[in-house]
Design an enzyme around this catalytic site. Structure first.
Site, PDB file in Angstrom:
ATOM      1  N   SER A 257      -6.371  -6.622 -13.177  1.00 57.19           N
ATOM      2  CA  SER A 257      -6.670  -6.523 -11.869  1.00 57.19           C
ATOM      3  C   SER A 257      -6.398  -5.183 -11.515  1.00 57.19           C
ATOM      4  O   SER A 257      -5.745  -4.470 -12.240  1.00 57.19           O
ATOM      5  CB  SER A 257      -5.913  -7.475 -11.134  1.00 57.19           C
ATOM      6  OG  SER A 257      -4.655  -7.075 -10.945  1.00 57.19           O
ATOM      7  N   LYS A 258      -7.068  -4.582 -10.388  1.00 63.42           N
ATOM      8  CA  LYS A 258      -6.738  -3.342 -10.198  1.00 63.42           C
ATOM      9  C   LYS A 258      -5.316  -2.780  -9.740  1.00 63.42           C
ATOM     10  O   LYS A 258      -4.905  -1.571  -9.594  1.00 63.42           O
ATOM     11  CB  LYS A 258      -7.718  -2.617  -8.902  1.00 63.42           C
ATOM     12  CG  LYS A 258      -7.339  -3.277  -7.540  1.00 63.42           C
ATOM     13  CD  LYS A 258      -8.362  -2.466  -6.671  1.00 63.42           C
ATOM     14  CE  LYS A 258      -8.136  -2.749  -5.090  1.00 63.42           C
ATOM     15  NZ  LYS A 258      -8.794  -2.525  -4.334  1.00 63.42           N
ATOM     16  N   ARG A 259      -4.451  -4.037  -9.509  1.00 62.81           N
ATOM     17  CA  ARG A 259      -3.145  -3.761  -9.157  1.00 62.81           C
ATOM     18  C   ARG A 259      -2.204  -3.263 -10.330  1.00 62.81           C
ATOM     19  O   ARG A 259      -1.253  -2.864 -10.262  1.00 62.81           O
ATOM     20  CB  ARG A 259      -2.148  -5.071  -8.446  1.00 62.81           C
ATOM     21  CG  ARG A 259      -3.115  -5.336  -7.086  1.00 62.81           C
ATOM     22  CD  ARG A 259      -2.330  -4.263  -5.687  1.00 62.81           C
ATOM     23  NE  ARG A 259      -3.236  -4.346  -4.916  1.00 62.81           N
ATOM     24  CZ  ARG A 259      -3.553  -3.253  -3.755  1.00 62.81           C
ATOM     25  NH1 ARG A 259      -2.942  -2.088  -4.219  1.00 62.81           N
ATOM     26  NH2 ARG A 259      -4.171  -3.347  -2.940  1.00 62.81           N
TER      27      ARG A 259
END
Ligand code: GLU
Ligand code: ZN
Length: 487
Positions: A257-259
């Protein structure tokens, strides 16, 4: 060996709502390989029905990233094709027609429920610890009542009528038959009150009218299968073969995920992963060419492509592995090719840097020394690197301010990624932390400088940030946040 019964027509259907994602390239790679291997067509369809979040800049970035990877398409918004247009926002009437066909056949119904009623329903379901879902209230309205509501001008949506009991059994190529109890599904909206279709309607209708034979997409869409399957049956359409690819996962099994990871194709391009290396790496996710082969060319992948070799378990998005594969591809180039690639890369990079490239340079040989940090995979940082700033500001405060900066940067639209806009964000943070004295301000900007470049001098900080790739910045800030948290 899986051989399709006729030349496959496959597609990817990205939504232009963010930076182009590695998952899009992954799914494109497999779809396109099937099409190329068996002389079919690969379609690019833009699913931009979420008008609030879709943006033309993102669409452009998707196209550019796929072109960079060499994953070209036979039909699409830019090249046209027999089923144009390939942008769903330009196909609105088609979906309305099909929604009405389902209405007439009794597979769908008009729902006049207000937002308040739906909210109250959700609140009740939450309080009673029930699963969320529409309660079929409007299915039971009689024809006269529907007519009255319609004539009074009350807005309505069209919902698909799923059976309340029994189960839906559907087939996935990799998993076989899957059965889902219908009580776990609900009546999803197909057409919104403004006449725009939802994902479900537009996606199923387009796959049918575009004569898609194989729907190869990410595993997360399995949840939509009971509905999609029943929609095909309601329309009495021949179903494509559904094949849900395993999700790309971190080493600990969580979905990328982009986090947590750099997931944007623009990140990999800017740090200089060779596109063929990225394709090779993505081709290893849930797939193997046999005999533990890890290094292969794109042609080898396509020429031997076999859907049967996809495994639903085990893909690990291991960045060290990617780096290793990238090195192998770089070394496999001839000297002349390598020279060309480096020149192209540096040229592109210089174009992006513009005037900033020559700041703080006296000699040409300063170029690498001054500019390397813009595109490096990462910079060396320790907590001590931040000493110039943390002598004045609390490390925990700096860490918190970095988290906020990172989150705000991630939420910017591409056109907002400019020095003045970035500075505005920085100023707001400075004001909120009451770092308004000159020395505090300098210390915080110094900390950002260190986080981005590993050193205390760079060209003006917001200009520097503005020419950096967004996810490179995120990656650096994340590393800094980690270091600042160390004891
Ligand atoms: N628009 C969906 C996406 O962004 C498409 C999913 C599908 O391939 O059906 O992933
Ligand atoms: Zn209703």
């Amino acid at each position: 060996m899986y051989t399709p019964p006729k030349p496959p027509r496959v597609r990817i259907a990205p939504s232009p709502t963010g930076n182009p994602h590695v998952g899009t390239a992954y799914i494109a790679l497999f779809n396109r390989a099937l099409a190329r291997r068996f002389e079919g067509q690969f379609i690019l369809r833009i699913e931009d029905t979420d008008q609030a979040r879709s943006r033309p800049e993102y669409e452009q970035m998707i196209l550019e990233s796929l072109r960079w990877l060499g994953l070209d398409w036979d039909e699409g918004p830019d090249v046209g094709g027999p089923h144009a247009p390939y942008r769903q926002s330009e196909r609105k009437e088609i979906y309305g027609e099909y929604a009405h066909k389902l209405l007439e056949a009794g597979h769908a119904y008009k729902c006049f429920c207000s937002e308040e009623r739906l909210e109250a329903l959700r609140a009740r379901q939450k309080a009673e610890k029930l699963a969320y879902g529409y309660d079929k209230h409007c299915l039971h309205l009689d024809a006269k009542e529907v007519k009255r509501l319609e004539e009074s001008g009350k807005p309505y949506v069209i919902r698909f009528n799923m059976p309340a009991e029994g189960e839906t059994v559907f087939a996935d190529y990799l998993r076989g038959e899957i059965s889902v109890p219908n009580k776990d599904t609900d009546d999803k909206v197909l057409l919104k009150s403004d006449g725009m279709p939802t994902y479900h309607l537009a996606n199923v209708v387009d796959d049918h009218v575009m004569e898609v034979t194989h729907v190869i997409r990410a595993e997360e869409w399995i949840a939509s299968m009971p509905l999609h399957w029943r929609m095909y049956e309601a329309f009495q359409w021949e179903k494509p073969l559904f094949c849900h690819m395993p999700l790309l996962r971190n080493e600990n099994g969580s979905k990328i995920s982009k986090r947590k990871n750099p997931v944007s194709l623009t990140f990999y391009r800017r740090i200089g992963v060779l596109p063929e290396a990225l394709l090779n790496f993505l081709g290893l996710q849930g797939y193997s060419l046999g005999e533990d082969r890890e290094f292969f060319s794109h042609n080898e992948f396509v020429e031997s492509f076999d859907l049967e070799r996809v495994k639903t378990t085990g893909p690990v998005f291991d960045l060290e592995k990617l780096k290793h594969i990238a090195g192998q591809h770089l070394r496999a180039l001839s000297d002349a090719e390598r020279k060309q690639r480096v020149q192209d890369y540096v040229g592109e990079w210089l174009d992006d840097l513009g005037a900033l490239a020559s700041e703080r340079m006296d000699l040409l040989s300063d170029f690498a020394r001054v500019n390397w940090f813009y595109a490096a995979w990462e910079v060396d940082l320790t907590k001590e690197s931040f000493a110039p700033a943390t002598k004045r500001l609390e490390p925990e405060q700096v860490q918190k301010a970095f988290k906020r900066l990172r989150d705000e940067l991630l939420n910017l639209q591409p056109h907002e990624w400019t020095a003045p806009r970035l500075e505005e964000i920085g100023e707001a943070i400075l004001a909120d932390y009451e770092w308004t004295k000159k020395k505090d301000k300098t210390a915080f900007l110094q900390a950002i400088r260190v986080a981005l470049s590993g050193r205390t001098f760079t060209p003006p900080i917001w200009d520097t940030l503005a020419v950096m790739e967004r996810y490179t910045v995120q990656h650096r800030l994340d590393s800094a946040i980690l270091e600042l948290g160390k004891r």
